[in-house]
Design an enzyme around this catalytic site. Structure first.
Site, PDB file in Angstrom:
ATOM      1  N   ARG B 234      79.250 115.725  35.458  1.00 45.00           N
ATOM      2  CA  ARG B 234      80.090 116.124  34.367  1.00 45.00           C
ATOM      3  C   ARG B 234      80.391 115.160  33.536  1.00 45.00           C
ATOM      4  NH1 ARG B 234      77.543 120.799  34.729  1.00 45.00           N
ATOM      5  NH2 ARG B 234      78.246 122.479  35.065  1.00 45.00           N
ATOM      6  N   GLU B 263      83.104 118.995  25.767  1.00 43.48           N
ATOM      7  CA  GLU B 263      82.368 119.141  24.862  1.00 43.48           C
ATOM      8  C   GLU B 263      82.010 120.148  23.676  1.00 43.48           C
ATOM      9  OE1 GLU B 263      78.886 119.856  28.463  1.00 43.48           O
ATOM     10  OE2 GLU B 263      78.975 117.786  28.762  1.00 43.48           O
ATOM     11  N   HIS B 282      74.289 117.660  26.606  1.00 43.09           N
ATOM     12  CA  HIS B 282      73.771 118.496  28.176  1.00 43.09           C
ATOM     13  C   HIS B 282      72.721 119.549  28.104  1.00 43.09           C
ATOM     14  CE1 HIS B 282      76.779 120.203  30.887  1.00 43.09           C
ATOM     15  NE2 HIS B 282      75.454 120.449  31.436  1.00 43.09           N
TER      16      HIS B 282
END
Lengths: 319, 319
Positions: B234, B263, B282
């Site tokens: 993360r 994000e 991601h």
């Protein structure tokens, strides 16, 4: 430490390499070592030389009287197709090649490209360049089928890594000695059956009369349309003209080529700029001074003890 | 086949995904399934829903009377830091996350970058673009030391592949349960000792109070100057401001970042364009419909048989 003072000649066009080899051999107590980088220097040191360690040696000197004492020629490379067909090298001179030194390098090279293609590295790099958040789902190597032509030390190392990626692993070899390494083994009379199920075909075979142009139009067209071809063996294992026309017709997902029929690959050659063709400069299995010195010194001890040499080339087999 | 007709709600902003999930769940005989892609649709279907399978669910609905029958919330992702800290989710509602589905994807992602960096893929691509024969000797992963923070199913899969590349493998984890997988195991009070010998540090930890900003300036400066940092966990495991300033000072060879504090990473953010920073969106561990459906259906059977759920989140631990 008293070592038999065999006369050794180290040759390469690269002076830095020659100096490093000479130093590492002397360090082991073998003091009668000369280094040469040119035809003239080689000519000067050849008389009384018994052992040659060389890269791009002017072999036309080897059938002259100045070379009459040379008994053993150790190449710095793994591929010896030029040497075995060279009429200047006397038949009774031992030729050895480097073996067991390239598995790590070549398998890392192969998986670097397989992963870049399957994860779509080009798309990731493009997204970063454009600063664009592009969260796509890539494919995986897991579950894909890789076929490795040639199950020597290089092929075996590729097999081992393919297992860690949970791939199906098939192989083709002449001897079948390492057949137990792979899920399915094929012999050279089964090329078509071998290639037809593969997602990736990796060529690691030596170049010999039997393997010259072994990858031709028929083999390429028998491959799956989205298969990838990787050549880390020798350029002429593949008929390049056939590969170019087959890929221009839209067959094959990609070709990763580290070796070519003519090297260096000439500027302007179509392979440099074809889409989905990855060209590298014969660098997948580098002959490092450290690795080659290590191999040579171990072999030199065997030579002096009159034990069988490692990497001894059988000129009839061609490798 | 008679299945208890539990009411299931599938939610994702992506309609195609929702339709695919609904279909794959119905195919297994669970016919009482609704799909929703918006707040309003979720609101409409929540009454009498017992099980939610969701991505980016409007959780503010979960502490309203319409959600009183919801007992189990299955996330489509592996990371649940948002959910565990979300005050709208009633304490007696089970939250589960996807586990054991990402090891393949994330380990392939990690090795794709490690190999591209160690083999110098950028230099190879540059040579091809320029049609320049550039036969250089690359480094190898063999002999390098990789440290994996987090030894769950993702970390364990990275360990397994690192072994095939003959790397030294160290690990850091909270529980120490998988300490035997690695050459040297460290606990969270040993971060500085853990990182100082590493060539590669891979962050796979979940984000919790204990791991927030666990990679800060002190840790980064304790790493070797030419080490690489990879974050597939993360974003907020790493203090991004510290990372940026440490890399601007010339420390670290590269950072490979798939996750960010915010994000999508905003356009114009300095990380997009810093040299030696590799940014991806991601995507290293994608929640595929196939993988998540498979996981959910197995878990649904366990739920109906009142067996312990897989991936059950402990909100105190935070994952």
């Amino acid at each position: 430490m008293s070592k038999r003072q065999t006369n050794i000649l180290v040759f390469s066009p690269n002076l830095t390499d020659v100096e490093a080899y000479v130093e590492s051999i002397r360090k082991e107590g073998y003091l009668s070592v000369q280094g040469a980088t040119t035809f003239e220097e080689a000519e000067k040191y050849l008389p009384n030389t018994e052992v040659i360690l060389a890269w791009k040696f002017p072999t036309q000197l080897l059938n002259k009287p100045i070379s009459s004492s040379v008994r053993w020629f150790q190449s710095m490379g793994a591929g010896v197709n030029d040497l075995v067909t060279d009429p200047s090298i006397p038949k009774d001179m031992f030729i050895t090649r480097i073996v067991d030194q390239f598995g790590t390098y070549i398998s890392e090279y192969v998986f670097s490209f397989l992963l870049d293609i399957v994860k779509d590295g080009p798309r990731m790099r493009q997204a970063q360049l454009k600063q664009s958040w592009d969260s796509f789902t890539s494919d995986t190597l897991k579950g894909k089928t890789i076929g490795i032509a040639g199950l020597g030390s290089i092929g075996a190392e590729i097999v081992r890594k393919a297992r860690a990626f949970d791939m199906n692993v098939n192989g083709l070899s002449f001897s079948g000695k390492q057949a137990s390494l792979v899920d399915q083994h094929y012999f050279p009379n089964q090329w078509l059956e071998f290639v037809k199920e593969l997602d990736y075909l990796v060529q690691t075979l030596p170049l010999t009369d039997q393997t010259h142009y072994v990858i031709n139009k028929d083999i390429l067209l028998a491959m799956k349309p989205n298969a990838c071809l990787i050549n880390v063996g020798r350029g002429a294992l593949i008929n390049e003209d056939h590969l170019i026309s087959v890929m221009q017709s839209g067959h094959l997902q990609a070709a990763i080529l580290d070796v070519f029929e003519k090297e260096p690959l000439p500027k302007g050659h179509i392979l440099w700029s074809m889409p989905n063709v990855y060209v590298t400069s014969h660098l997948s299995g580098p002959s490092t001074v450290e690795g080659v010195s290590h191999f040579f010194i171990k072999n030199l001890k065997r030579y002096l003890e009159e034990q069988p040499l490692h990497g001894l080339v059988d000129r009839k087999l061609g490798y």
